[in-house]
Design an enzyme around this catalytic site. Structure first.
Site, PDB file in Angstrom:
ATOM      1  N   ASN A  37      -3.454  13.132   9.596  1.00  0.00           N
ATOM      2  CA  ASN A  37      -4.228  12.816   8.387  1.00  0.00           C
ATOM      3  C   ASN A  37      -5.542  12.117   8.756  1.00  0.00           C
ATOM      4  O   ASN A  37      -5.973  11.192   8.062  1.00  0.00           O
ATOM      5  CB  ASN A  37      -3.394  11.939   7.442  1.00  0.00           C
ATOM      6  CG  ASN A  37      -3.948  11.957   6.028  1.00  0.00           C
ATOM      7  OD1 ASN A  37      -4.486  12.973   5.575  1.00  0.00           O
ATOM      8  ND2 ASN A  37      -3.865  10.839   5.337  1.00  0.00           N
ATOM      9  N   SER A 126       3.900  -2.390   1.697  1.00  0.00           N
ATOM     10  CA  SER A 126       3.120  -2.056   0.498  1.00  0.00           C
ATOM     11  C   SER A 126       3.674  -2.778  -0.713  1.00  0.00           C
ATOM     12  O   SER A 126       4.885  -3.041  -0.801  1.00  0.00           O
ATOM     13  CB  SER A 126       3.216  -0.546   0.281  1.00  0.00           C
ATOM     14  OG  SER A 126       2.736  -0.191  -0.987  1.00  0.00           O
ATOM     15  N   TYR A 150       8.934   7.313  -0.588  1.00  0.00           N
ATOM     16  CA  TYR A 150       7.923   6.582   0.186  1.00  0.00           C
ATOM     17  C   TYR A 150       8.193   5.071   0.119  1.00  0.00           C
ATOM     18  O   TYR A 150       8.235   4.383   1.148  1.00  0.00           O
ATOM     19  CB  TYR A 150       6.508   6.897  -0.330  1.00  0.00           C
ATOM     20  CG  TYR A 150       5.479   5.943   0.236  1.00  0.00           C
ATOM     21  CD1 TYR A 150       5.097   6.020   1.568  1.00  0.00           C
ATOM     22  CD2 TYR A 150       4.937   4.928  -0.551  1.00  0.00           C
ATOM     23  CE1 TYR A 150       4.189   5.119   2.101  1.00  0.00           C
ATOM     24  CE2 TYR A 150       4.028   4.024  -0.028  1.00  0.00           C
ATOM     25  CZ  TYR A 150       3.655   4.119   1.302  1.00  0.00           C
ATOM     26  OH  TYR A 150       2.771   3.222   1.838  1.00  0.00           O
ATOM     27  N   LYS A 154       9.384   1.959   3.080  1.00  0.00           N
ATOM     28  CA  LYS A 154       8.783   0.645   3.357  1.00  0.00           C
ATOM     29  C   LYS A 154       9.833  -0.461   3.233  1.00  0.00           C
ATOM     30  O   LYS A 154       9.860  -1.405   4.030  1.00  0.00           O
ATOM     31  CB  LYS A 154       7.601   0.381   2.408  1.00  0.00           C
ATOM     32  CG  LYS A 154       6.420   1.316   2.657  1.00  0.00           C
ATOM     33  CD  LYS A 154       5.840   1.160   4.067  1.00  0.00           C
ATOM     34  CE  LYS A 154       4.746   2.140   4.391  1.00  0.00           C
ATOM     35  NZ  LYS A 154       4.285   2.104   5.778  1.00  0.00           N
TER      36      LYS A 154
HETATM   37  P1  NAD Z   1      -3.835   7.184   6.684  1.00  0.00           P
HETATM   38  O1  NAD Z   1      -3.071   8.424   6.389  1.00  0.00           O
HETATM   39  O2  NAD Z   1      -5.312   7.228   6.525  1.00  0.00           O
HETATM   40  O3  NAD Z   1      -3.489   6.664   8.152  1.00  0.00           O
HETATM   41  C1  NAD Z   1      -2.266   6.923   8.788  1.00  0.00           C
HETATM   42  C2  NAD Z   1      -2.589   7.458  10.188  1.00  0.00           C
HETATM   43  O4  NAD Z   1      -1.341   7.716  10.853  1.00  0.00           O
HETATM   44  C3  NAD Z   1      -3.370   8.782  10.153  1.00  0.00           C
HETATM   45  O5  NAD Z   1      -4.464   8.689  11.029  1.00  0.00           O
HETATM   46  C4  NAD Z   1      -2.353   9.813  10.620  1.00  0.00           C
HETATM   47  O6  NAD Z   1      -2.968  10.873  11.328  1.00  0.00           O
HETATM   48  C5  NAD Z   1      -1.433   8.975  11.487  1.00  0.00           C
HETATM   49  N1  NAD Z   1      -0.070   9.506  11.581  1.00  0.00           N
HETATM   50  C6  NAD Z   1       0.707   9.983  10.574  1.00  0.00           C
HETATM   51  N2  NAD Z   1       1.892  10.380  11.063  1.00  0.00           N
HETATM   52  C7  NAD Z   1       1.873  10.152  12.401  1.00  0.00           C
HETATM   53  C8  NAD Z   1       2.798  10.355  13.454  1.00  0.00           C
HETATM   54  N3  NAD Z   1       4.004  10.906  13.219  1.00  0.00           N
HETATM   55  N4  NAD Z   1       2.445  10.005  14.708  1.00  0.00           N
HETATM   56  C9  NAD Z   1       1.215   9.461  14.970  1.00  0.00           C
HETATM   57  N5  NAD Z   1       0.305   9.256  13.997  1.00  0.00           N
HETATM   58  C10 NAD Z   1       0.620   9.597  12.740  1.00  0.00           C
HETATM   59  O7  NAD Z   1      -3.209   6.026   5.766  1.00  0.00           O
HETATM   60  P2  NAD Z   1      -3.723   4.540   5.496  1.00  0.00           P
HETATM   61  O8  NAD Z   1      -4.115   4.447   4.061  1.00  0.00           O
HETATM   62  O9  NAD Z   1      -4.658   4.103   6.521  1.00  0.00           O
HETATM   63  O10 NAD Z   1      -2.338   3.771   5.622  1.00  0.00           O
HETATM   64  C11 NAD Z   1      -1.939   3.134   6.823  1.00  0.00           C
HETATM   65  C12 NAD Z   1      -0.602   2.450   6.617  1.00  0.00           C
HETATM   66  O11 NAD Z   1      -0.705   1.547   5.516  1.00  0.00           O
HETATM   67  C13 NAD Z   1       0.562   3.381   6.281  1.00  0.00           C
HETATM   68  O12 NAD Z   1       1.716   2.881   6.901  1.00  0.00           O
HETATM   69  C14 NAD Z   1       0.677   3.267   4.789  1.00  0.00           C
HETATM   70  O13 NAD Z   1       1.978   3.566   4.354  1.00  0.00           O
HETATM   71  C15 NAD Z   1       0.322   1.809   4.581  1.00  0.00           C
HETATM   72  N6  NAD Z   1      -0.190   1.488   3.231  1.00  0.00           N
HETATM   73  C16 NAD Z   1      -1.287   2.156   2.740  1.00  0.00           C
HETATM   74  C17 NAD Z   1      -1.753   1.838   1.454  1.00  0.00           C
HETATM   75  C18 NAD Z   1      -2.936   2.577   0.854  1.00  0.00           C
HETATM   76  O14 NAD Z   1      -3.087   2.515  -0.388  1.00  0.00           O
HETATM   77  N7  NAD Z   1      -3.801   3.242   1.613  1.00  0.00           N
HETATM   78  C19 NAD Z   1      -1.118   0.862   0.690  1.00  0.00           C
HETATM   79  C20 NAD Z   1      -0.024   0.191   1.240  1.00  0.00           C
HETATM   80  C21 NAD Z   1       0.438   0.519   2.518  1.00  0.00           C
HETATM   81  C1  UD1 Z   2      -0.204   4.160  -5.955  1.00  0.00           C
HETATM   82  C2  UD1 Z   2       1.251   4.559  -5.756  1.00  0.00           C
HETATM   83  C3  UD1 Z   2       2.094   3.319  -5.534  1.00  0.00           C
HETATM   84  C4  UD1 Z   2       1.514   2.436  -4.433  1.00  0.00           C
HETATM   85  C5  UD1 Z   2       0.063   2.098  -4.771  1.00  0.00           C
HETATM   86  C6  UD1 Z   2      -0.538   1.202  -3.673  1.00  0.00           C
HETATM   87  C7  UD1 Z   2       1.507   6.585  -7.166  1.00  0.00           C
HETATM   88  C8  UD1 Z   2       2.207   7.184  -8.335  1.00  0.00           C
HETATM   89  N1  UD1 Z   2       1.756   5.274  -6.914  1.00  0.00           N
HETATM   90  O1  UD1 Z   2      -0.276   3.641  -7.238  1.00  0.00           O
HETATM   91  O2  UD1 Z   2       3.402   3.688  -5.186  1.00  0.00           O
HETATM   92  O3  UD1 Z   2       2.238   1.230  -4.349  1.00  0.00           O
HETATM   93  O4  UD1 Z   2      -0.671   3.314  -4.919  1.00  0.00           O
HETATM   94  O5  UD1 Z   2      -1.741   1.619  -3.222  1.00  0.00           O
HETATM   95  O6  UD1 Z   2       0.802   7.266  -6.466  1.00  0.00           O
HETATM   96  N2  UD1 Z   2      -5.529   5.983 -12.669  1.00  0.00           N
HETATM   97  C9  UD1 Z   2      -6.181   6.683 -13.676  1.00  0.00           C
HETATM   98  N3  UD1 Z   2      -6.690   7.912 -13.389  1.00  0.00           N
HETATM   99  C10 UD1 Z   2      -6.589   8.490 -12.148  1.00  0.00           C
HETATM  100  C11 UD1 Z   2      -5.922   7.766 -11.103  1.00  0.00           C
HETATM  101  C12 UD1 Z   2      -5.389   6.522 -11.405  1.00  0.00           C
HETATM  102  O7  UD1 Z   2      -6.297   6.199 -14.804  1.00  0.00           O
HETATM  103  O8  UD1 Z   2      -7.065   9.620 -11.953  1.00  0.00           O
HETATM  104  C13 UD1 Z   2      -5.003   4.627 -12.948  1.00  0.00           C
HETATM  105  C14 UD1 Z   2      -3.497   4.488 -12.767  1.00  0.00           C
HETATM  106  O9  UD1 Z   2      -2.826   4.811 -13.953  1.00  0.00           O
HETATM  107  C15 UD1 Z   2      -3.396   3.002 -12.396  1.00  0.00           C
HETATM  108  C16 UD1 Z   2      -4.687   2.726 -11.632  1.00  0.00           C
HETATM  109  O10 UD1 Z   2      -5.595   3.755 -12.023  1.00  0.00           O
HETATM  110  O11 UD1 Z   2      -3.377   2.215 -13.556  1.00  0.00           O
HETATM  111  C17 UD1 Z   2      -4.527   2.736 -10.111  1.00  0.00           C
HETATM  112  O12 UD1 Z   2      -3.897   3.948  -9.731  1.00  0.00           O
HETATM  113  P1  UD1 Z   2      -3.722   4.382  -8.188  1.00  0.00           P
HETATM  114  O13 UD1 Z   2      -5.021   4.258  -7.505  1.00  0.00           O
HETATM  115  O14 UD1 Z   2      -3.035   5.704  -8.181  1.00  0.00           O
HETATM  116  O15 UD1 Z   2      -2.778   3.282  -7.531  1.00  0.00           O
HETATM  117  P2  UD1 Z   2      -1.330   2.790  -7.982  1.00  0.00           P
HETATM  118  O16 UD1 Z   2      -1.014   3.127  -9.374  1.00  0.00           O
HETATM  119  O17 UD1 Z   2      -1.281   1.362  -7.665  1.00  0.00           O
END
Ligand code: NAD
Ligand code: UD1
Length: 345
Positions: A37, A126, A150, A154
């Protein structure tokens, strides 16, 4: 001598920003990523940002043999573990893939670490582990209520780590529960740009502002919130990256396991986000209100004090800075190089 860190998933959205923060803090960091990704072009841009070559292992975190030889070569002092799958809807369709990468990958990594005598890890958790919490702002003591595979990965990851620490006090673990990461690096060299239609609010608003989508759908305006739309705790990805540096240095120094929320403690509604993005981009963001999204949480806001007490972590970047940096990245030349990273975890 600089401490050596293995950064799994370091080419991804949060991982790439954390790479820069760790290198700036003086760590010697090796990235492991299978580019599932992320785009390889991220690496050249990280080199441009840090002014030095990026040590890189292109490998899967489930590949124990490659991991073991990396540990033998580098003798890492600690691991910061981001590599995971993170799309909620996909996890409902393909739960086994999520258990395999997110739980199987963690166990493989921990076994190799154990064998190499490296017992320090920062783990990406998360706010999703809270499900629909009883209390907002939500404290770390709120119970686990994962609502999808998912989220379950976590919860399981946290439980595995806690049980490992309970079994062997030599382990030092930092569990970081992120709220909603947003924004991009100030340089506009790295950021987040989903390859398909984004599910998440910030990348979707960015695409509407850029004219790539006609309008935003606001999922419900009848929640019990000030303007009726969903409220979230958006945290600048550069603040989040700094949180990892603080967690890591605390683990390496004090060796005290910790669990903290990483958020600002402040919530913003969908309509407030639209207004902030319009200000930052000077573009229109048309929207229409539609039905609530299934499984949505009305309000997610972190109780942020524990991270400050334990790690001295406080966010310093505002919502306007998140939107401005996101826009600079989206409007700049590099966002189109990435196949993308969907920010819906
Ligand atoms: P991302 O997808 O941009 O980064 C994940 C990276 O891991 C990517 O570069 C992907 O290529 C790599 N990857 C995936 N599977 C792999 C594997 N099997 N082996 C080696 N590399 C692999 O995602 P992100 O938003 O940067 O998230 C990073 C971490 O934070 C994740 O664990 C995600 O669950 C957690 N997280 C993200 C959010 C968010 O909203 N972005 C929120 C809470 C937690
Ligand atoms: C997502 C994940 C959640 C995770 C969180 C943390 C889903 C269903 N949930 O939700 O499990 O913990 O990220 O990063 O994917 N919204 C709109 N229009 C849009 C998109 C979003 O109105 O097109 C609203 C949603 O209803 C929400 C807010 O924007 O109220 C944020 O949404 P989003 O960015 O998807 O994040 P989470 O809802 O927190």
């Amino acid at each position: 001598m600089a401490e050596k860190i293995l950064l799994t998933g370091g080419a991804g959205y949060i991982g790439s920003h954390t790479y820069v923060a760790l290198v700036e803090a003086g760590y010697e960091v090796t990235i492991l990523d299978n580019f599932q990704n992320a785009n390889r072009s991220v690496i050249a841009r990280l080199e441009q940002l840090t002014g030095k070559p990026v040590p890189l292992a292109e490998a899967d975190v489930r590949d124990a043999t490659t991991l073991a030889s990396l540990f033998a070569d580098h003798q890492f002092d600690a691991v910061v573990h981001f590599a995971a799958l993170k799309a909620v809807a996909e996890s409902v369709e393909r739960p086994l893939d999520y258990f395999d990468v997110n739980i199987g990958g963690l166990i493989t990594l921990l076994r190799v670490m154990e064998a190499a005598g490296c017992r320090t890890i920062v783990f990406s958790s998360s706010a999703t582990v809270y499900g629909v919490p009883d209390e907002t702002p939500t404290p770390e003591t709120a119970e686990f209520r994962a609502m999808n595979p998912y989220g379950q990965t976590k919860v399981s990851g946290e439980q595995i780590l806690n049980q490992l620490v309970a079994a062997d006090a030599r382990w030092a673990v930092g569990i970081l529960r992120y709220f909603n990461p947003a924004g991009a690096h100030d340089s506009a060299l790295i950021g987040e740009d989903p390859r398909d239609t984004p599910n998440n609010l910030m990348p979707f608003i960015a695409k509407v502002a850029a004219g790539e989508h006609p309008e935003l759908q606001v999922f419900g305006d009848d929640y019990d919130t000030p303007d009726g739309t969903g409220v979230r705790d958006y945290i600048h990805v550069e603040d989040l990256a700094r949180g990892h540096v603080l967690s890591l240095s605390s683990l390496l120094g004090k060796r005290q396991t910790h669990l903290v929320n990483l958020g600002t403690g402040e919530g913003h509604s969908v309509l407030q986000m639209v207004a902030a993005y319009k200000r930052a981009s000077n573009r229109d963001v048309p929207y229409s209100v539609t039905a609530r999204r299934a499984g949505d949480v009305p309000v997610y806001v972190a109780q942020a004090e524990k991270a400050e007490e334990i790690l001295g972590f406080r966010t310093v970047r505002s919502l306007d800075e998140m939107c401005a940096s996101s826009w600079k990245w989206i409007a700049g030349p590099h966002s189109k190089e990435d196949p993308g990273s969907e920010g819906d975890a």
